[in-house]
Motif scaffolding. Structure first.
Motif, PDB file in Angstrom:
ATOM      1  N   LEU A  38      54.544  -8.154  36.975  1.00 12.10           N
ATOM      2  CA  LEU A  38      54.178  -8.120  35.566  1.00 12.10           C
ATOM      3  C   LEU A  38      54.258  -9.514  34.965  1.00 12.10           C
ATOM      4  O   LEU A  38      55.177 -10.276  35.261  1.00 12.10           O
ATOM      5  CB  LEU A  38      55.121  -7.185  34.810  1.00 12.10           C
ATOM      6  N   GLY A  39      53.303  -9.832  34.100  1.00 15.97           N
ATOM      7  CA  GLY A  39      53.334 -11.110  33.402  1.00 15.97           C
ATOM      8  C   GLY A  39      52.370 -12.126  33.972  1.00 15.97           C
ATOM      9  O   GLY A  39      51.696 -11.888  34.984  1.00 15.97           O
ATOM     10  N   GLN A  40      52.314 -13.280  33.327  1.00 11.98           N
ATOM     11  CA  GLN A  40      51.389 -14.341  33.717  1.00 11.98           C
ATOM     12  C   GLN A  40      52.116 -15.684  33.751  1.00 11.98           C
ATOM     13  O   GLN A  40      53.226 -15.828  33.260  1.00 11.98           O
ATOM     14  CB  GLN A  40      50.217 -14.420  32.726  1.00 11.98           C
ATOM     15  N   PHE A  43      56.006 -16.918  34.009  1.00 17.24           N
ATOM     16  CA  PHE A  43      56.842 -15.786  33.597  1.00 17.24           C
ATOM     17  C   PHE A  43      56.296 -14.493  34.202  1.00 17.24           C
ATOM     18  O   PHE A  43      55.650 -13.691  33.529  1.00 17.24           O
ATOM     19  CB  PHE A  43      56.905 -15.701  32.074  1.00 17.24           C
ATOM     20  N   GLN A  44      56.530 -14.333  35.497  1.00 12.30           N
ATOM     21  CA  GLN A  44      56.119 -13.135  36.223  1.00 12.30           C
ATOM     22  C   GLN A  44      57.357 -12.466  36.810  1.00 12.30           C
ATOM     23  O   GLN A  44      58.262 -13.132  37.317  1.00 12.30           O
ATOM     24  CB  GLN A  44      55.128 -13.481  37.328  1.00 12.30           C
ATOM     25  N   TYR A  45      57.372 -11.136  36.736  1.00 13.84           N
ATOM     26  CA  TYR A  45      58.572 -10.381  37.094  1.00 13.84           C
ATOM     27  C   TYR A  45      58.208  -9.142  37.903  1.00 13.84           C
ATOM     28  O   TYR A  45      57.115  -8.595  37.788  1.00 13.84           O
ATOM     29  CB  TYR A  45      59.320  -9.945  35.825  1.00 13.84           C
ATOM     30  N   ARG A  46      59.185  -8.722  38.713  1.00 14.29           N
ATOM     31  CA  ARG A  46      59.035  -7.492  39.490  1.00 14.29           C
ATOM     32  C   ARG A  46      60.182  -6.551  39.139  1.00 14.29           C
ATOM     33  O   ARG A  46      61.354  -6.964  39.089  1.00 14.29           O
ATOM     34  CB  ARG A  46      59.054  -7.815  40.986  1.00 14.29           C
ATOM     35  N   ASP A 326      70.798 -15.504  35.080  1.00 13.10           N
ATOM     36  CA  ASP A 326      70.064 -15.657  36.336  1.00 13.10           C
ATOM     37  C   ASP A 326      68.576 -15.393  36.177  1.00 13.10           C
ATOM     38  O   ASP A 326      67.831 -15.396  37.154  1.00 13.10           O
ATOM     39  CB  ASP A 326      70.656 -14.750  37.419  1.00 13.10           C
ATOM     40  N   GLY A 327      68.118 -15.153  34.935  1.00  4.85           N
ATOM     41  CA  GLY A 327      66.703 -14.933  34.672  1.00  4.85           C
ATOM     42  C   GLY A 327      66.274 -13.486  34.686  1.00  4.85           C
ATOM     43  O   GLY A 327      65.143 -13.172  34.292  1.00  4.85           O
ATOM     44  N   ALA A 328      67.143 -12.575  35.128  1.00  3.56           N
ATOM     45  CA  ALA A 328      66.799 -11.153  35.120  1.00  3.56           C
ATOM     46  C   ALA A 328      66.654 -10.652  33.682  1.00  3.56           C
ATOM     47  O   ALA A 328      67.336 -11.132  32.770  1.00  3.56           O
ATOM     48  CB  ALA A 328      67.855 -10.352  35.850  1.00  3.56           C
ATOM     49  N   ILE A 329      65.762  -9.685  33.497  1.00  2.00           N
ATOM     50  CA  ILE A 329      65.543  -9.085  32.185  1.00  2.00           C
ATOM     51  C   ILE A 329      65.926  -7.608  32.257  1.00  2.00           C
ATOM     52  O   ILE A 329      65.472  -6.883  33.148  1.00  2.00           O
ATOM     53  CB  ILE A 329      64.076  -9.209  31.742  1.00  2.00           C
ATOM     54  N   VAL A 345      63.242  -8.801  37.742  1.00  2.00           N
ATOM     55  CA  VAL A 345      63.702 -10.099  38.241  1.00  2.00           C
ATOM     56  C   VAL A 345      62.494 -11.025  38.381  1.00  2.00           C
ATOM     57  O   VAL A 345      61.373 -10.578  38.616  1.00  2.00           O
ATOM     58  CB  VAL A 345      64.425  -9.967  39.587  1.00  2.00           C
ATOM     59  N   PRO A 346      62.715 -12.340  38.201  1.00  2.00           N
ATOM     60  CA  PRO A 346      61.601 -13.273  38.365  1.00  2.00           C
ATOM     61  C   PRO A 346      60.947 -13.135  39.724  1.00  2.00           C
ATOM     62  O   PRO A 346      61.639 -13.015  40.742  1.00  2.00           O
ATOM     63  CB  PRO A 346      62.268 -14.637  38.184  1.00  2.00           C
ATOM     64  N   GLU A 347      59.656 -13.171  39.761  1.00  2.00           N
ATOM     65  CA  GLU A 347      58.916 -12.988  41.003  1.00  2.00           C
ATOM     66  C   GLU A 347      59.291 -14.067  42.031  1.00  2.00           C
ATOM     67  O   GLU A 347      59.295 -13.816  43.223  1.00  2.00           O
ATOM     68  CB  GLU A 347      57.412 -13.005  40.723  1.00  2.00           C
ATOM     69  N   THR A 348      59.638 -15.242  41.569  1.00  2.00           N
ATOM     70  CA  THR A 348      59.985 -16.323  42.499  1.00  2.00           C
ATOM     71  C   THR A 348      61.275 -16.059  43.261  1.00  2.00           C
ATOM     72  O   THR A 348      61.528 -16.681  44.289  1.00  2.00           O
ATOM     73  CB  THR A 348      60.136 -17.646  41.747  1.00  2.00           C
TER      74      THR A 348
END
Length: 350
Positions: A38-40, A43-46, A326-329, A345-348
């Motif tokens: 999700l996202g572009q 800022f992309q998350y899984r 840690d960047g998690a949402i 969590v961030p895709e990276t």
């Protein structure tokens, strides 16, 4: 109150992501790379399948807000009277739960006071703000601001959220009542008020927000104006600095993370379409959207933001969010079939 009937496709998707099929088994736990990204841009998350799902001994109703304490414990506010506050660790395991007296539990903030942290809870049905310890002892109650002369009774006061200054003063956003913003001192005494219809704030306006202290000027109130589909920047005494239009949104809360703001939207066409669903926007320092998590990519034409909408049917009605170190949402959702919060969590990092 939302009244939404889940479509079969959406129900199955939410059930899979909650990990509640097959007697609590998580069918996607071994294949999370199949979950949507999700996202572009950066800022992309899984989603994390099954995070925070508990048994029927710890139920939720509307999940409205989340905060984290200095030890990394995550606090969820729900209006289920079996347990208004559920405390998780970062892996979604239950640490503690408490609270049986907040039927209209809505807004939650955590504040450092000297050598301790405290919680501020707003209750729409009880028409007041509660200050509590982290384990639920009530330290202070803030009732309706009779001294302002704007309220005939406490029933007109329905506080949505609180915003806090380092010196202990705090603001109460009466977003479900008469749309005033009141400033209190740390003892709960009204110092000032502004807004309301005569102050240029329409009804169903000041729902949540933040205090922006990033400078270079004086701190600002940044208010999520919900049904007005805008964000207002105000001075601390209520003077309008700027209003940012966000067509196709319904901003409910704001968290500043470095040079960006994260904003959950309840839905993309609310209240006209009660079946519409929400997403999360990421805004840069100039209040330009750089990513819509679970929404359509942001598009500007001649500098003007074009209407946005939900995309992919992952979210139902995001009401708040917590962006961890840690960047998690973590996202609690209101009126979404009594579902637990979701974690991304961030895709990276996957």
């Amino acid at each position: 109150m939302l009244d939404r009937r889940l479509h079969r496709r959406d129900f199955l998707a939410q059930t899979l992501l909650s990990g509640t099929l097959a007697l609590g088994a998580n069918p996607l736990s071994a294949s999370e790379n199949k979950l949507p990204v999700l996202g572009q841009n950066q800022f992309q998350y899984r989603p994390v399948a099954g995070w925070g799902v508990l048994d029927d001994k710890t139920p939720v109703k509307n999940c409205s807000a989340m905060v984290v304490d200095a030890q990394g414990r995550i606090y969820l506010l729900t209006d289920h009277l079996a347990n208004n506050v559920i405390v998780y660790d970062k892996d979604g395991k239950l640490i503690n739960k408490w609270g049986t007296r907040f039927p209209g539990a809505h807004g939650l903030q955590i504040v450092k006071e000297n050598d301790r942290e405290v919680l501020f809870i707003t209750d729409l049905n009880l028409h007041r703000v509660f200050k509590t310890t982290l384990d639920g002892e009530i330290l202070m109650e803030v009732i309706y601001p009779k001294s302002t002369g704007k309220y005939a009774s406490e029933k007109e006061f329905r506080p949505a959220w609180t915003l806090h200054l380092p010196d202990g003063d705090f603001f109460v956003l009466d977003g479900y009542g008469k749309d005033y913003i009141m400033r209190y001192n740390r003892a709960g005494k009204v110092l000032n008020y502004f807004g309301g219809p005569e102050g240029g704030i329409a009804h169903w306006g000041p729902h949540g927000g933040t205090i922006d202290t990033r400078g270079p000027g004086e701190p600002e109130l940044v208010i999520a104006m919900s049904d007005q589909q805008t964000i207002k920047r105000l001075s601390l005494d209520g003077k309008l600095i700027e209003e940012i239009a966000l067509p196709g949104s319904n901003p409910r809360m704001i968290q500043i993370v470095g040079e960006h703001m994260f904003v959950p939207h309840l839905a993309d066409n609310w209240p006209k379409d009660r079946d519409s669903r929400g997403y999360i926007s990421v805004l840069d320092r100039d209040y330009k959207i750089v990513s819509n998590i679970g929404g359509t990519p942001p598009r500007y034409v001649d500098g003007k933001l074009q209407p946005m909408r939900q995309q992919g049917s992952f979210f139902q009605h995001p009401h708040d969010l917590l962006v961890a170190t840690d960047g998690a949402i973590y996202v609690p959702q209101f009126a979404s079939g009594n579902t637990y919060p979701v974690k991304l969590v961030p895709e990276t990092s996957t």
